[in-house]
Enzyme design. Sequence first.
Site, PDB file in Angstrom:
ATOM      1  N   CYS A   1     -71.625  36.024 -15.149  1.00 29.41           N
ATOM      2  CA  CYS A   1     -72.973  35.470 -15.355  1.00 29.41           C
ATOM      3  C   CYS A   1     -73.444  34.748 -14.087  1.00 29.41           C
ATOM      4  O   CYS A   1     -74.622  34.849 -13.707  1.00 29.41           O
ATOM      5  CB  CYS A   1     -72.993  34.519 -16.554  1.00 29.41           C
TER       6      CYS A   1
ATOM      7  N   GLY B   1     -55.135  43.464 -19.825  1.00 27.14           N
ATOM      8  CA  GLY B   1     -55.256  42.751 -18.548  1.00 27.14           C
ATOM      9  C   GLY B   1     -56.668  42.340 -18.213  1.00 27.14           C
ATOM     10  O   GLY B   1     -56.997  42.150 -17.034  1.00 27.14           O
TER      11      GLY B   1
ATOM     12  N   THR C   1     -59.368  40.088 -17.189  1.00 28.18           N
ATOM     13  CA  THR C   1     -59.317  38.762 -16.563  1.00 28.18           C
ATOM     14  C   THR C   1     -60.666  38.051 -16.579  1.00 28.18           C
ATOM     15  O   THR C   1     -60.723  36.837 -16.401  1.00 28.18           O
ATOM     16  CB  THR C   1     -58.827  38.858 -15.101  1.00 28.18           C
TER      17      THR C   1
ATOM     18  N   HIS D   1     -67.460  44.562 -18.634  1.00 27.66           N
ATOM     19  CA  HIS D   1     -67.660  45.239 -17.343  1.00 27.66           C
ATOM     20  C   HIS D   1     -66.952  46.577 -17.368  1.00 27.66           C
ATOM     21  O   HIS D   1     -65.907  46.739 -17.991  1.00 27.66           O
ATOM     22  CB  HIS D   1     -67.176  44.384 -16.170  1.00 27.66           C
TER      23      HIS D   1
ATOM     24  N   HIS E   1     -65.359  49.385 -14.838  1.00 26.40           N
ATOM     25  CA  HIS E   1     -64.896  49.709 -13.492  1.00 26.40           C
ATOM     26  C   HIS E   1     -65.220  51.182 -13.229  1.00 26.40           C
ATOM     27  O   HIS E   1     -64.846  52.048 -14.014  1.00 26.40           O
ATOM     28  CB  HIS E   1     -63.377  49.565 -13.381  1.00 26.40           C
TER      29      HIS E   1
HETATM   30  P1  AMP Z   1     -60.603  42.973 -15.375  1.00 30.92           P
HETATM   31  O1  AMP Z   1     -59.215  42.650 -14.890  1.00 30.92           O
HETATM   32  O2  AMP Z   1     -60.739  44.302 -16.033  1.00 30.92           O
HETATM   33  O3  AMP Z   1     -61.168  41.837 -16.208  1.00 30.92           O
HETATM   34  O4  AMP Z   1     -61.493  43.106 -14.066  1.00 30.92           O
HETATM   35  C1  AMP Z   1     -62.017  42.013 -13.396  1.00 30.92           C
HETATM   36  C2  AMP Z   1     -62.301  42.470 -11.995  1.00 30.92           C
HETATM   37  O5  AMP Z   1     -63.162  41.532 -11.391  1.00 30.92           O
HETATM   38  C3  AMP Z   1     -61.051  42.577 -11.100  1.00 30.92           C
HETATM   39  O6  AMP Z   1     -60.920  43.926 -10.657  1.00 30.92           O
HETATM   40  C4  AMP Z   1     -61.352  41.613  -9.957  1.00 30.92           C
HETATM   41  O7  AMP Z   1     -60.902  42.073  -8.703  1.00 30.92           O
HETATM   42  C5  AMP Z   1     -62.872  41.506 -10.021  1.00 30.92           C
HETATM   43  N1  AMP Z   1     -63.425  40.285  -9.476  1.00 30.92           N
HETATM   44  C6  AMP Z   1     -63.013  39.015  -9.705  1.00 30.92           C
HETATM   45  N2  AMP Z   1     -63.801  38.144  -9.057  1.00 30.92           N
HETATM   46  C7  AMP Z   1     -64.740  38.882  -8.398  1.00 30.92           C
HETATM   47  C8  AMP Z   1     -65.833  38.559  -7.535  1.00 30.92           C
HETATM   48  N3  AMP Z   1     -66.144  37.282  -7.224  1.00 30.92           N
HETATM   49  N4  AMP Z   1     -66.570  39.577  -7.035  1.00 30.92           N
HETATM   50  C9  AMP Z   1     -66.266  40.852  -7.322  1.00 30.92           C
HETATM   51  N5  AMP Z   1     -65.252  41.219  -8.139  1.00 30.92           N
HETATM   52  C10 AMP Z   1     -64.497  40.247  -8.661  1.00 30.92           C
HETATM   53 ZN    ZN Z   2     -71.025  36.240 -18.673  1.00 26.85          ZN
END
Ligand code: AMP
Ligand code: ZN
Length: 113
Positions: free
Chosen positions: A7, A92, A94, A99, A101
């Site tokens: 956000c 996993g 995080t 989102h 990928h």
């Molecule tokens: P997930 O583990 O599926 O929740 O993916 C979260 C993704 O967000 C990971 O691949 C991280 O590398 C990415 N991520 C975390 N912080 C940032 C950021 N500030 N800008 C771009 N990507 C990010």
């Molecule tokens: Zn959000």
Amino acid sequence: MNDCLFCKIIAGDIPSSKVYEDDLCYAFRDINPQVPTHILVVPKEHISSCGDVTAENAALVGHIFTVIARIAEAEGLNNGWRVVSNVGPDAGQTVPHLHFHILGGQRLSDRMA
Ligand code: AMP
Ligand code: ZN
């Protein structure tokens, strides 16, 4: 969501490498790319994960998939690509903001898990 990383990225409070934006969604490059092309596509509305997709927001998710296809095309991923969305700890996840990928630019693993 005050405390949500994505956000804050959507609001412009945290910098990101923008790939695409419209009224409903935002796409940016993953900060820690796993493959040559690694892009995240998120709804501007805070939805926690695919686990919170409902009849009410299904059209938004459908729209995001049209955007995903156009981004893959624009990025030149003509030989194939993968779209992944992690849900919860076992997958996993995080960042608790839905989102997708987009992964491509090389031969991807035959394993999905
Ligand atoms: P997930 O583990 O599926 O929740 O993916 C979260 C993704 O967000 C990971 O691949 C991280 O590398 C990415 N991520 C975390 N912080 C940032 C950021 N500030 N800008 C771009 N990507 C990010
Ligand atoms: Zn959000």
